[in-house]
Design an enzyme around this catalytic site. Structure first.
Site: not given
Length: 298
Positions: A63, A65, A67-68, A139, A202, A260
């Protein structure tokens, strides 16, 4: 070096810490290198882990976000800088096409990379070599988990081949045709289950989590929260360590890799302890730059 192994590049969640970089996982799978969720700093983590950009054959985003995916620009530009000649494939939720485009072209650079984009629109297979499947997760934004699957095969038995007088090129011919001189493939071989690995980032508990984890040899799964904060985990669309352990137990997982982690917890061992309350198999509480071999076929 194992032909199939997980190279952990980062294990933090939303905020990196002194000891944990943003997400990043490279799955070495024979000649393939699948880079999952390259967060900020992934390019440097690859350098520290001794992983060349040329090892990457596929980039798989769960996805969008930060941090990914915030490491994507650096990784793409490094691939181009190193003039990686073969195609690199990128998989990501189609709903995030705008964000992928922005990351792909975040700054001007001499772009010579042959990058093939594969936006994901539904559950199912997304690649054949190796075989990669996706499942929708639950998520705050559209998110998919990944499952890498080796087809089942057969293991040849040398003693039975010798007794049947089959050797050299004749072995390949028997594998191709299924029988030779009255000897069948079943008589000189045994089933060999294919190896499987899954990446679940997530998400709350959902059908997709269980489908991805079913029977895998290696499950890399988020465990952002400890069980005492299960309400927070659900509110923010995440799993607890105990839930991750329960998923692994129900799915018959070989090795469980927890990652994570929220920066709120100073003791990473507690994640392993809570997962172990539900899962009796091997548990790895991932740390940055760690290498985890894909377990032997069961």
């Amino acid at each position: 070096m194992s032909a199939r192994e997980l190279v952990v590049l980062g294990t933090a969640s939303q905020a990196p810490t002194r000891h944990r970089n943003h997400n990043g996982y490279l799955l070495r799978w024979d000649a393939h290198g699948l880079l999952f969720d390259p967060g900020e700093g992934t390019q440097r983590q690859m350098l520290l882990a001794g992983v060349a950009a040329s090892a990457i054959t596929r980039i798989c985003l769960t996805h969008f976000h930060g941090d990914h995916c915030l490491g994507l620009p650096g990784v793409v530009q490094r691939l181009s800088l190193d003039r990686v000649a073969r195609p690199v494939h990128a998989h990501y939720p189609a709903s995030g096409q705008e964000w992928f485009d922005r990351l792909r072209h975040a700054t001007p650079f001499h772009d010579v990379l042959d990058l093939h984009e594969h936006p994901i629109t539904a559950d199912g297979p997304v690649a054949d070599d190796p075989h990669v499947e996706v499942r929708r997760l639950d998520h705050g934004i559209e998110s998919y988990g990944y499952r890498v699957v080796e087809p089942d095969g057969r293991r040849m038995l040398p003693d039975r081949l010798a007794a049947a007088g089959i050797r050299g090129p004749a072995v390949r011919e028997l594998q191709r045709t299924g029988s030779m001189h009255g000897v069948t493939l079943d008589q000189v071989s045994e089933p060999r289950p294919g190896q499987k690995a899954a990446f679940v980032m997530d998400t709350r508990l959902c059908d997709g989590v269980h489908a991805l984890a079913a029977g895998v040899d290696l499950l890399v799964i988020e465990s952002t929260f400890l069980d005492a904060d299960a309400d927070l985990a659900h509110a923010y669309g995440h799993l607890t360590a105990g839930q991750a352990g329960a998923v692994a137990a129900r799915a018959g997982v070989g090795t469980l890799v927890l990652t994570h982690f929220s920066q709120r917890y100073p003791d990473p061992d507690r994640f392993g302890e809570e997962a172990a309350a539900a899962f009796g198999g091997e548990i790895v509480v991932a740390r940055d730059l760690q290498r985890v071999p894909v377990p032997p076929r069961r």
